[in-house]
Enzyme design. Structure first.
Site, PDB file in Angstrom:
ATOM      1  CG  HIS A   9      43.125  33.582  44.638  1.00  0.00           C
ATOM      2  ND1 HIS A   9      43.432  32.550  43.780  1.00  0.00           N
ATOM      3  CD2 HIS A   9      41.980  34.139  44.154  1.00  0.00           C
ATOM      4  CE1 HIS A   9      42.525  32.488  42.823  1.00  0.00           C
ATOM      5  NE2 HIS A   9      41.629  33.443  43.029  1.00  0.00           N
ATOM      6  CD  GLU A  10      39.898  36.954  45.682  1.00  0.00           C
ATOM      7  OE1 GLU A  10      39.750  37.759  44.733  1.00  0.00           O
ATOM      8  OE2 GLU A  10      39.470  35.783  45.646  1.00  0.00           O
ATOM      9  CG  HIS A  13      42.120  37.819  40.967  1.00  0.00           C
ATOM     10  ND1 HIS A  13      42.316  37.273  39.715  1.00  0.00           N
ATOM     11  CD2 HIS A  13      41.480  36.866  41.698  1.00  0.00           C
ATOM     12  CE1 HIS A  13      41.812  36.045  39.677  1.00  0.00           C
ATOM     13  NE2 HIS A  13      41.313  35.775  40.876  1.00  0.00           N
ATOM     14  CG  HIS A  19      41.084  32.251  38.203  1.00  0.00           C
ATOM     15  ND1 HIS A  19      39.829  32.739  37.938  1.00  0.00           N
ATOM     16  CD2 HIS A  19      41.271  32.404  39.544  1.00  0.00           C
ATOM     17  CE1 HIS A  19      39.280  33.173  39.055  1.00  0.00           C
ATOM     18  NE2 HIS A  19      40.132  32.987  40.045  1.00  0.00           N
TER      19      HIS A  19
END
Length: 278
Positions: A9-10, A13, A19
């Site tokens: 997830h990071e 980014h 998101h």
């Protein structure tokens, strides 16, 4: 310790991903419950401007690793901060197990779209794999050079292509009513006669590991009943038999059983073909 899903997830980014619920089209899929959000966290739910978002032609994915869970940033633990408009997707959002198929597809569309000189005739929502230009990268549940085959069972003899008729046919998790084991996977492609639809109804005992407090599936049975088999479907887990009767949008329905964390009673369901009523 952080899970690999949180790390992914990071990293996403860092690759430029917002998101999922920040997409400009999110209000077609989820309702933000502003009254339940912690006062200092409301900015986490703002939408981005269309000019700032490149969705690469990939649709909104409720199963994206970039999507918040149902109760993220709630004022109290038992409050929902987002509700899916189709209620059976409520336990799909917020997973941190792995990148979804559409997460990976979007990354490849943005960073690797010109890698392969020829686009293959991929089926079931697959696309030419930039790491192997002679094969398609296939959605979960499918395999083969062009995604033309149903993925075989893993850790159990289960799944496959099932032609359904007007009488009920039974499908179950491995060993039901005995407990299934951690790490087992089954994929069923349910096919109705031309011009008809597939109907699925759960019955009997139902048990799969979930995090009730977060309204989040850990082990699950997933149903993809839309026209897009590449997108994450409705996930069912926890205790208590789901009451939903699910009908496919086309002649096909994909059912995925995935056990990542622990065993349990599992599920049983009956499926049949029904006439097109639209």
């Amino acid at each position: 310790m952080m899970t690999l899903g949180v790390i992914a997830h990071e990293v996403a980014h860092a690759l430029g991903f917002w998101h999922e619920q920040s997409r400009p089209d999110r209000d077609y899929y989820v309702k933000v419950r502003w009254e339940n959000i912690d006062r200092d966290s409301k900015g986490q739910f703002l939408k981005e401007q269309p000019a700032d978002v490149d969705n690469g032609g990939v649709p909104y994915d409720l199963g994206s690793i970039m999507h918040y869970r149902s109760k993220a940033f709630a004022r109290y633990d038992d409050l929902f901060t987002m509700n899916t408009y189709i209620s059976d997707y409520q336990r799909t959002i917020g997973q941190r197990d792995q990148l979804s198929f559409n997460d990976i597809r979007l990354m490849n569309n943005i960073y690797c779209k010109d890698t392969c000189s020829r686009k293959l005739p991929c089926q079931r929502g697959g696309y030419t794999d930039p790491r192997r230009c002679d094969r398609c990268r296939c959605p979960d549940g499918f395999t083969g050079q062009y995604c033309e085959q149903v993925m075989p069972g893993y850790g159990a003899d289960c799944g496959g292509r099932v032609q359904v008729g007007h009488t009920w046919t039974r499908i179950t998790s491995p060993g039901y009513p005995a407990e299934f084991r951690e790490g087992q996977e089954c994929s069923w492609l349910l096919v109705a006669p031309p011009g008809q639809h597939v109907q699925l109804q759960f019955y009997g005992e139902f048990e799969m590991y979930c995090k009730v407090r977060h309204s989040l599936c850990m082990d699950y049975v997933e149903i993809r009943n839309s026209t897009d088999f590449a997108n994450t479907g409705m996930r069912y887990c926890c205790f208590g038999t789901p009451h939903s009767s699910v009908v496919s949008a086309t002649e096909d329905m994909l059912v995925l059983f995935r056990s990542f964390y622990r065993g349990g009673k599992g599920f049983q369901a009956q499926v049949r073909a029904i006439p097109h009523t639209g």
